[in-house]
Scaffold this active site. Structure first.
Site, PDB file in Angstrom:
ATOM      1  N   LEU A 102       8.435  12.478  -0.441  1.00  0.00           N
ATOM      2  CA  LEU A 102       8.213  12.028   0.941  1.00  0.00           C
ATOM      3  C   LEU A 102       8.454  13.213   1.877  1.00  0.00           C
ATOM      4  CD1 LEU A 102      10.099   8.593   0.894  1.00  0.00           C
ATOM      5  CD2 LEU A 102       7.643   8.897   1.208  1.00  0.00           C
TER       6      LEU A 102
ATOM      7  N   GLU B 124       1.006  14.300  -1.805  1.00  0.00           N
ATOM      8  CA  GLU B 124       0.887  14.207  -3.263  1.00  0.00           C
ATOM      9  C   GLU B 124      -0.457  14.724  -3.787  1.00  0.00           C
ATOM     10  OE1 GLU B 124       2.443  10.541  -4.820  1.00  0.00           O
ATOM     11  OE2 GLU B 124       1.657  10.944  -6.821  1.00  0.00           O
TER      12      GLU B 124
ATOM     13  N   ASP C  79      -8.748  10.327  -5.391  1.00  0.00           N
ATOM     14  CA  ASP C  79     -10.042  10.556  -4.715  1.00  0.00           C
ATOM     15  C   ASP C  79     -10.132  11.950  -4.090  1.00  0.00           C
ATOM     16  OD1 ASP C  79     -10.250   7.905  -5.332  1.00  0.00           O
ATOM     17  OD2 ASP C  79     -10.627   7.206  -3.297  1.00  0.00           O
TER      18      ASP C  79
ATOM     19  N   ARG D  18       9.234  16.916 -10.728  1.00  0.00           N
ATOM     20  CA  ARG D  18       9.692  16.654  -9.364  1.00  0.00           C
ATOM     21  C   ARG D  18      11.119  16.150  -9.345  1.00  0.00           C
ATOM     22  NH1 ARG D  18       8.996  11.667  -5.573  1.00  0.00           N
ATOM     23  NH2 ARG D  18       9.201  10.561  -7.540  1.00  0.00           N
TER      24      ARG D  18
ATOM     25  N   GLU E 257      21.179  10.244  -6.427  1.00  0.00           N
ATOM     26  CA  GLU E 257      20.142   9.898  -7.399  1.00  0.00           C
ATOM     27  C   GLU E 257      20.256  10.853  -8.564  1.00  0.00           C
ATOM     28  OE1 GLU E 257      16.149   8.805  -6.730  1.00  0.00           O
ATOM     29  OE2 GLU E 257      16.487   8.385  -4.623  1.00  0.00           O
TER      30      GLU E 257
ATOM     31  N   LYS F  61      -8.965   4.266   3.294  1.00  0.00           N
ATOM     32  CA  LYS F  61      -9.898   3.339   2.638  1.00  0.00           C
ATOM     33  C   LYS F  61      -9.368   1.916   2.643  1.00  0.00           C
ATOM     34  CE  LYS F  61      -8.430   4.494  -2.095  1.00  0.00           C
ATOM     35  NZ  LYS F  61      -8.926   4.982  -3.386  1.00  0.00           N
TER      36      LYS F  61
HETATM   37  C1  LIG Z   1       6.935   2.796  -6.240  1.00  0.00           C
HETATM   38  C2  LIG Z   1       7.126   4.187  -5.700  1.00  0.00           C
HETATM   39  C3  LIG Z   1       8.389   4.596  -5.294  1.00  0.00           C
HETATM   40  C4  LIG Z   1       8.582   5.891  -4.791  1.00  0.00           C
HETATM   41  N1  LIG Z   1       9.822   6.245  -4.328  1.00  0.00           N
HETATM   42  C5  LIG Z   1       9.982   7.453  -3.728  1.00  0.00           C
HETATM   43  C6  LIG Z   1      11.210   7.795  -3.105  1.00  0.00           C
HETATM   44  O1  LIG Z   1      12.160   7.018  -3.083  1.00  0.00           O
HETATM   45  N2  LIG Z   1      11.307   9.019  -2.516  1.00  0.00           N
HETATM   46  C7  LIG Z   1      10.281   9.925  -2.498  1.00  0.00           C
HETATM   47  O2  LIG Z   1      10.434  11.028  -1.945  1.00  0.00           O
HETATM   48  N3  LIG Z   1       9.093   9.597  -3.072  1.00  0.00           N
HETATM   49  C8  LIG Z   1       8.915   8.393  -3.660  1.00  0.00           C
HETATM   50  N4  LIG Z   1       7.710   8.066  -4.216  1.00  0.00           N
HETATM   51  C9  LIG Z   1       6.604   9.018  -4.122  1.00  0.00           C
HETATM   52  C10 LIG Z   1       6.072   9.039  -2.692  1.00  0.00           C
HETATM   53  O3  LIG Z   1       6.027   7.721  -2.210  1.00  0.00           O
HETATM   54  C11 LIG Z   1       4.690   9.631  -2.630  1.00  0.00           C
HETATM   55  O4  LIG Z   1       4.623  10.845  -3.321  1.00  0.00           O
HETATM   56  C12 LIG Z   1       4.305   9.899  -1.162  1.00  0.00           C
HETATM   57  O5  LIG Z   1       4.486   8.722  -0.415  1.00  0.00           O
HETATM   58  C13 LIG Z   1       2.874  10.374  -1.062  1.00  0.00           C
HETATM   59  O6  LIG Z   1       2.530  10.397   0.286  1.00  0.00           O
HETATM   60  P1  LIG Z   1       1.082  10.867   0.719  1.00  0.00           P
HETATM   61  O7  LIG Z   1       1.037  10.777   2.207  1.00  0.00           O
HETATM   62  O8  LIG Z   1       0.767  12.154   0.085  1.00  0.00           O
HETATM   63  O9  LIG Z   1       0.087   9.801   0.049  1.00  0.00           O
HETATM   64  P2  LIG Z   1       0.043   8.213   0.152  1.00  0.00           P
HETATM   65  O10 LIG Z   1       1.232   7.661   0.808  1.00  0.00           O
HETATM   66  O11 LIG Z   1      -0.296   7.682  -1.176  1.00  0.00           O
HETATM   67  O12 LIG Z   1      -1.199   7.953   1.116  1.00  0.00           O
HETATM   68  C14 LIG Z   1      -2.510   8.154   0.650  1.00  0.00           C
HETATM   69  C15 LIG Z   1      -3.479   7.643   1.696  1.00  0.00           C
HETATM   70  O13 LIG Z   1      -4.780   8.083   1.384  1.00  0.00           O
HETATM   71  C16 LIG Z   1      -5.693   7.011   1.509  1.00  0.00           C
HETATM   72  N5  LIG Z   1      -6.861   7.293   0.659  1.00  0.00           N
HETATM   73  C17 LIG Z   1      -6.876   7.581  -0.676  1.00  0.00           C
HETATM   74  N6  LIG Z   1      -8.138   7.819  -1.082  1.00  0.00           N
HETATM   75  C18 LIG Z   1      -8.924   7.688   0.019  1.00  0.00           C
HETATM   76  C19 LIG Z   1     -10.330   7.792   0.253  1.00  0.00           C
HETATM   77  N7  LIG Z   1     -11.210   8.082  -0.726  1.00  0.00           N
HETATM   78  N8  LIG Z   1     -10.789   7.587   1.505  1.00  0.00           N
HETATM   79  C20 LIG Z   1      -9.944   7.256   2.519  1.00  0.00           C
HETATM   80  N9  LIG Z   1      -8.617   7.131   2.343  1.00  0.00           N
HETATM   81  C21 LIG Z   1      -8.118   7.352   1.126  1.00  0.00           C
HETATM   82  C22 LIG Z   1      -4.882   5.795   1.092  1.00  0.00           C
HETATM   83  O14 LIG Z   1      -5.480   4.624   1.562  1.00  0.00           O
HETATM   84  C23 LIG Z   1      -3.561   6.126   1.787  1.00  0.00           C
HETATM   85  O15 LIG Z   1      -3.655   5.793   3.154  1.00  0.00           O
HETATM   86  C24 LIG Z   1       7.495   6.790  -4.723  1.00  0.00           C
HETATM   87  C25 LIG Z   1       6.229   6.373  -5.128  1.00  0.00           C
HETATM   88  C26 LIG Z   1       6.038   5.074  -5.607  1.00  0.00           C
HETATM   89  C27 LIG Z   1       4.673   4.649  -6.022  1.00  0.00           C
END
Ligand SMILES: Cc1cc2nc3c(=O)[nH]c(=O)nc-3n(C[C@H](O)[C@H](O)[C@H](O)COP(=O)(O)OP(=O)(O)OC[C@H]3O[C@@H](n4cnc5c(N)ncnc54)[C@H](O)[C@@H]3O)c2cc1C
Length: 524
Positions: free
Chosen positions: A393, A376, A222, A387, A116, A35
């Site tokens: 990641l 996630e 979402d 967690r 950590e 999105k």
């Molecule tokens: C500040 C911060 C620090 C962190 N540090 C760590 C760390 O050091 N180590 C670790 O393991 N984890 C860490 N985490 C957690 C980790 O980053 C996340 O759990 C992980 O990146 C999630 O990956 P994902 O691919 O599931 O989702 P995301 O990376 O959140 O990707 C979600 C995607 O879905 C898209 N999307 C959402 N809704 C829609 C929709 N309706 N239509 C189309 N697209 C949509 C978004 O645009 C995005 O592209 C951290 C998180 C944060 C916020």
């Protein structure tokens, strides 16, 4: 417009991109929707601390021990065993050797493993303190070289199922199957139908339903909300993890102060310089994040202060200068007038990670046919009730691969005869432009309700009040939604409202304090 693909992935974070890369390599016709206009924008981009990786001092038993301890033995054992066996080596084989992701190196050129909180050994690979940014940038480049189709600026609205959407009455009586999804083209305002053999939800977390969060604004649950509406099982929704340390600053919001600062010696202090973590945990400053969050929250309540301090300057012993080891934190805090090499950092807890989500099996499959969930947005049971830092990641990476393997082993194309019976998106007869102030106000009200009543310390009374308020909000929000000319904010508001209900409902049902779900009995 109507599009047809073998597989659609919603989300371009680590989970979605990994899945897309493995699918593409297996020859599957795959498209990734996001999105955001900028494909990097995701929780992945903001990850700082690092990712658990295979390292010489580690064993499956040690990692399993730490995961189960953090998760309070509420974890799905098969998921944990698969993770400790397969996931850490993926960082070396896939991220580094195949996708070319760069990690910080030590003086002899090896990976600079860091420690950590709640990890018994230093097993975390990182790139300075902006690991997620490095991973997503390198994965996107790799995806581009493979020719993966990435469509930005499209917001998925709802899953299409045979039961819900087909004009063929007989489809209503068949077992439910996901056939694709409707998505809003953010720039034109048109809603297109995307049909596919499989849909993979990789939409990340829910942070933005809370007043304070480390997540970006687009983390509104979402995919979880879409899957719930289509009838998929959602589990463990009461387990919302709060990070103990986000920057407290008037102008800089949502900035995480990584746990790796505590791993490198930083201490939590109150306004009188007292290191109080020893009163809350035998691990002191290296206590798991739920205990550290509650300790800070408790100290803030008892002292009436809006924030506490994290002192790295006085305690750092690492060989790499702070400015380099924590370059991003250093630069960001300096912009806000705080020099972390000289003074303590003001911090508050904030929502950080959702341990619950769409119930997913070891291969990412869900309770709905043709629907997969990874990262996630999913709940594989791996994290249990809480967690372990730096494992999410890696969970996204492993399940991205697993889902791709399952999908490519059982390839499906959309059946055009059936998809031909699915109507185009129907706008309501009379749509109106909704004043953005109303949408913002509803979102703020929802965020405050969740923070106050379904946050770090919960009570039964507070949760019940939250449910009553949320029921009223969702009635109003749905009314809005059915009359509105759709835009991303309205779609997100509706999804935030659904996820808030799921969390509060699960929290009310679970009267046992465990992991990151903490119910204070005497006030409830
Ligand atoms: C500040 C911060 C620090 C962190 N540090 C760590 C760390 O050091 N180590 C670790 O393991 N984890 C860490 N985490 C957690 C980790 O980053 C996340 O759990 C992980 O990146 C999630 O990956 P994902 O691919 O599931 O989702 P995301 O990376 O959140 O990707 C979600 C995607 O879905 C898209 N999307 C959402 N809704 C829609 C929709 N309706 N239509 C189309 N697209 C949509 C978004 O645009 C995005 O592209 C951290 C998180 C944060 C916020």
């Amino acid at each position: 417009m109507r599009y047809h693909y073998e597989s659609i992935i919603v989300g371009s974070g680590i989970a979605g991109l990994t899945c897309a890369i493995y699918l593409k390599k297996a020859g599957v016709d795959v498209v990734v929707l996001t999105k955001n206009q900028i494909p990097q924008e995701s929780n992945t981009y903001y990850a700082q601390g690092g990712i658990v990786a295979a390292c010489p001092d580690d064993t499956e038993e040690k990692l399993e021990h730490d995961v189960l301890l953090a998760g309070c033995d509420y974890n799905r054992l098969e998921a944990v065993k698969m993770f400790v066996r397969e996931a850490p080596q993926l960082v070396i084989d896939f991220l580094i050797n195949e996708a070319g992701v760069e990690f910080s190196r030590n003086s002899s050129g090896g990976i600079d493993y860091t420690g950590e909180a709640a990890h018994q050994i230093r097993r975390i690979a990182h790139f300075e303190d902006h690991t997620g940014d490095r991973i997503i940038t390198d994965l996107l480049s790799y995806a581009e070289t493979l020719g993966i189709k990435l469509v930005t600026g499209y917001t998925a609205i709802d899953l299409i199922t045979n039961n819900h959407h087909s004009s063929d009455t007989q489809e209503m009586y068949k077992p439910r199957e996901v056939l694709g999804l409707y998505a809003l083209n953010n720039s034109t305002g048109d809603v297109d139908a995307f049909f596919s053999g499989t849909v993979v939800i990789a939409t990340g977390g829910i942070g933005n339903i809370y007043q304070y969060t480390t997540n970006p604004v687009s983390a509104t649950g979402d995919g979880i909300s879409m899957a719930h509406r289509a009838g998929a099982n959602i589990i463990n929704a009461e387990f919302v993890q709060f990070h103990p340390t986000s920057l407290f600053h008037r102008d800089i919001k949502r900035f995480l102060i990584s746990e790796s600062l505590r791993g490198e010696g930083a201490r939590i202090k109150d306004h009188n310089g007292v290191e109080f973590m020893k009163d809350y945990s035998p691990f002191k400053d290296l206590a798991p994040r739920d205990i550290a969050s509650r300790a800070i929250f408790d100290r803030m309540s008892k002292t009436g202060c809006e924030y506490m301090f994290l002192d790295l300057a006085g305690n750092y012993k690492g060989p790499i200068p702070i400015e380099e080891r924590f370059s991003n934190t250093y630069k960001t805090c300096l912009k806000g007038g705080i020099d972390i090499t000289k003074e303590p950092i003001p911090v508050v807890p904030a929502e950080h990670y959702f341990c619950g989500g769409i119930k997913a099996d070891l291969d990412g499959s869900t309770s709905l046919s043709n629907l997969y969930a990874i990262g996630e947005a999913s709940c594989t049971g791996f994290h249990g009730a809480n967690r372990l830092a730096s494992t999410s990641l890696l969970e996204g990476l492993l399940w991205g691969k697993k889902a791709a393997e399952a999908i490519s082993a059982n390839r499906k194309s959309p059946d055009v005869k059936r998809t031909g019976r699915i109507p185009d998106w129907q706008d309501p007869a009379r749509t109106e432009e909704i004043d953005p102030i109303l949408v913002d106000q509803d979102m703020r009200a929802l965020q405050t309700t969740m923070w106050n009543y379904a946050g770090i310390i919960r009570t039964q009374k507070g949760l019940k009040r939250a449910m009553a308020d949320l029921n009223y909000f969702s009635y109003r929000i749905l009314k809005f939604y059915h009359q509105a000319k759709l835009n991303t904010r309205i779609i997100e508001l509706r999804n935030a409202s659904v996820c808030s209900n799921l969390i509060v409902d699960a929290a009310i049902r679970n009267s046992r304090s465990i992991g990151c779900h903490y119910i204070q009995k005497k006030m409830g």
